[in-house]
Design a protein around this motif. Sequence first.
Motif, mmCIF file in Angstrom:
data_model
loop_
_atom_site.group_PDB
_atom_site.id
_atom_site.type_symbol
_atom_site.label_atom_id
_atom_site.label_comp_id
_atom_site.label_asym_id
_atom_site.label_seq_id
_atom_site.Cartn_x
_atom_site.Cartn_y
_atom_site.Cartn_z
ATOM 1 N N ALA A 1 0.775 -1.344 0.014
ATOM 2 C CA ALA A 1 0.155 0.022 -0.232
ATOM 3 C C ALA A 1 0.871 1.140 0.123
ATOM 4 O O ALA A 1 0.596 2.203 -0.633
ATOM 5 C CB ALA A 1 -0.909 -0.082 1.177
ATOM 6 N N ILE A 2 1.981 1.172 0.793
ATOM 7 C CA ILE A 2 2.755 2.479 0.980
ATOM 8 C C ILE A 2 3.477 2.406 -0.627
ATOM 9 O O ILE A 2 3.558 3.794 -1.198
ATOM 10 C CB ILE A 2 3.861 2.122 1.819
ATOM 11 N N ASN A 3 3.863 1.511 -1.137
ATOM 12 C CA ASN A 3 4.707 1.631 -2.190
ATOM 13 C C ASN A 3 3.631 1.966 -3.543
ATOM 14 O O ASN A 3 3.841 3.088 -4.520
ATOM 15 C CB ASN A 3 5.225 0.550 -2.975
ATOM 16 N N LYS A 4 2.473 1.859 -3.419
ATOM 17 C CA LYS A 4 1.293 2.300 -4.439
ATOM 18 C C LYS A 4 1.177 3.740 -4.329
ATOM 19 O O LYS A 4 0.991 4.623 -5.311
ATOM 20 C CB LYS A 4 0.236 1.556 -4.159
ATOM 21 N N SER A 5 1.035 4.121 -2.890
ATOM 22 C CA SER A 5 0.908 5.690 -2.776
ATOM 23 C C SER A 5 2.465 6.314 -3.195
ATOM 24 O O SER A 5 1.974 7.493 -3.731
ATOM 25 C CB SER A 5 0.430 5.761 -1.325
ATOM 26 N N LEU A 6 3.291 5.847 -3.038
ATOM 27 C CA LEU A 6 4.678 6.515 -3.331
ATOM 28 C C LEU A 6 4.540 6.724 -5.098
ATOM 29 O O LEU A 6 4.895 7.840 -5.567
ATOM 30 C CB LEU A 6 5.692 5.707 -3.058
ATOM 31 N N PHE A 7 4.176 5.561 -5.622
ATOM 32 C CA PHE A 7 3.812 5.573 -7.146
ATOM 33 C C PHE A 7 3.134 6.602 -7.502
ATOM 34 O O PHE A 7 3.257 7.447 -8.555
ATOM 35 C CB PHE A 7 3.884 4.424 -7.732
ATOM 36 N N ALA A 8 1.853 6.756 -7.104
ATOM 37 C CA ALA A 8 1.049 7.699 -7.117
ATOM 38 C C ALA A 8 1.373 9.057 -7.076
ATOM 39 O O ALA A 8 0.970 9.858 -8.065
ATOM 40 C CB ALA A 8 -0.199 7.381 -6.492
ATOM 41 N N ALA A 9 2.173 9.501 -5.986
ATOM 42 C CA ALA A 9 2.660 10.788 -5.896
ATOM 43 C C ALA A 9 3.724 11.100 -6.945
ATOM 44 O O ALA A 9 3.439 12.141 -7.362
ATOM 45 C CB ALA A 9 3.484 10.664 -4.474
ATOM 46 N N VAL A 10 4.606 10.143 -7.204
ATOM 47 C CA VAL A 10 5.560 10.773 -8.413
ATOM 48 C C VAL A 10 4.947 10.624 -9.796
ATOM 49 O O VAL A 10 5.224 11.497 -10.565
ATOM 50 C CB VAL A 10 6.845 9.790 -8.287
ATOM 51 N N ASP A 11 3.938 9.722 -9.996
ATOM 52 C CA ASP A 11 3.201 9.735 -11.449
ATOM 53 C C ASP A 11 2.270 10.759 -11.388
ATOM 54 O O ASP A 11 2.151 11.408 -12.812
ATOM 55 C CB ASP A 11 2.347 8.155 -11.161
ATOM 56 N N THR A 12 1.563 11.586 -10.412
ATOM 57 C CA THR A 12 1.168 12.566 -10.730
ATOM 58 C C THR A 12 1.789 13.554 -11.097
ATOM 59 O O THR A 12 1.510 14.407 -11.824
ATOM 60 C CB THR A 12 0.481 13.132 -9.207
ATOM 61 N N VAL A 13 3.059 13.797 -10.437
ATOM 62 C CA VAL A 13 3.865 14.834 -11.109
ATOM 63 C C VAL A 13 4.375 14.609 -12.337
ATOM 64 O O VAL A 13 4.287 15.513 -13.276
ATOM 65 C CB VAL A 13 5.079 14.666 -10.030
ATOM 66 N N ASP A 14 4.593 13.621 -12.834
ATOM 67 C CA ASP A 14 5.093 13.092 -14.165
ATOM 68 C C ASP A 14 4.133 13.331 -15.277
ATOM 69 O O ASP A 14 4.147 14.101 -16.257
ATOM 70 C CB ASP A 14 5.356 11.608 -14.288
ATOM 71 N N GLN A 15 2.834 13.090 -14.834
ATOM 72 C CA GLN A 15 1.444 13.186 -15.650
ATOM 73 C C GLN A 15 1.357 14.904 -15.735
ATOM 74 O O GLN A 15 0.953 15.103 -16.957
ATOM 75 C CB GLN A 15 0.269 12.631 -15.305
ATOM 76 N N GLN A 16 1.596 15.446 -14.833
ATOM 77 C CA GLN A 16 1.532 16.961 -14.984
ATOM 78 C C GLN A 16 2.523 17.664 -15.604
ATOM 79 O O GLN A 16 2.335 18.830 -16.263
ATOM 80 C CB GLN A 16 1.159 17.567 -13.559
ATOM 81 N N MET A 17 3.811 17.428 -15.347
ATOM 82 C CA MET A 17 4.897 18.107 -15.697
ATOM 83 C C MET A 17 5.711 17.698 -16.796
ATOM 84 O O MET A 17 6.757 18.514 -17.233
ATOM 85 C CB MET A 17 5.518 18.433 -14.458
ATOM 86 N N SER A 18 5.564 16.553 -17.319
ATOM 87 C CA SER A 18 6.366 16.039 -18.428
ATOM 88 C C SER A 18 6.249 16.808 -19.670
ATOM 89 O O SER A 18 5.167 17.009 -20.123
ATOM 90 C CB SER A 18 6.215 14.418 -18.536
ATOM 91 N N THR A 19 7.465 16.942 -20.382
ATOM 92 C CA THR A 19 7.232 17.436 -21.658
ATOM 93 C C THR A 19 7.199 16.101 -22.516
ATOM 94 O O THR A 19 6.847 16.609 -23.758
ATOM 95 C CB THR A 19 8.506 18.694 -22.021
ATOM 96 N N TRP A 20 7.376 15.179 -22.235
ATOM 97 C CA TRP A 20 7.295 13.931 -22.992
ATOM 98 C C TRP A 20 5.995 13.408 -23.246
ATOM 99 O O TRP A 20 5.715 12.431 -24.013
ATOM 100 C CB TRP A 20 8.271 12.664 -22.456
#
Length: 321
Positions: free
Chosen positions: A33-52
């Motif tokens: 559960a903790i790892n899923k929440s960690l991934f969700a946190a970083v993935d949110t940043v990636d989905q918002q701020m990636s130029t790729w």
Amino acid sequence: MSTETQRYSLSGETMGTRYSALFYAEPPVDEDAINKSLFAAVDTVDQQMSTWKAQSALNRLNAAPEQQWLPIPEELATVLATALRVSRQSNGAFDIAVGDLVNAWGFGPDEQHPTAEHIRASDRQVRTPATQALEIDPQRNLARKRSATTLDLSGIAKGFAVDEMARCLDGWGITNYLVGIDGEMRARGVKPDGESWVVAIERPRRGIREVMGVMEICDAAIATSGDYRHWIEVAGRHYSHTMDPALGAPLSNSLAAVTVVAATCMLADAWATAFMVLGETAGPELAQERGMDALFVVHDGEQFREISVVAGCLQAQIEAR
């Protein structure tokens, strides 16, 4: 069931690399559960701020018409506002309005390859800094472009993602941890033996991965910017992925790397980039003025020289083999 503090190590893929979290806590701990929440946190940043990612919030802002307010996520508004503040404080050395340069020099999603003519043409370009081209309303999470610009957050978004990992573990009640993405890391608390967290500093040599030294951090973040990880070769010359807004081209100075320790990884990330652009003289001078902690590694022939600023005080320069 044992209540003795145990060591946990979690990781996953993000932003073309990997995130990691090392922490100590009393069991039981729901690692999945903790790892899923960690991934969700970083993935949110990636989905918002990636130029790729074509549909990222950042790319939608890049494609938006000028003078039109655009709703943006709260996280993106926070990062953009911080980027503009660091840009002003660094006298424009840190500038996120370099997306066109990043793409043109082959470091963006288009993967172009610059020519000698392109290099000459870039010297003649007139540029508008993000502090003039972009306006943020952080209270309402709105942004608008005052003039044409292409934003790139590669010098700050990864650091913010690390801060989001820290916030995630805080939410789980974990108080002793070290989280990171590549060389951007943030620590809270200490290890069970009372020792601070130890972070390796990489020797800034292209094509070689080896440790040059270590730093101890506690309740702080650390980030490194350098010319040795991502680079291209044009006409026999190496060019770093870090853009110098004043040149309108990759930076060209004697610095090999800069490591910054700050309260948040977002700030450490942005300031490491700013100091890289400022160079071996102006960079340490501004670090002293601002009372910061920074390590500057300078090319010195085939070797390196270190300039260290601790709490705004310049330390003796040393040679680094």
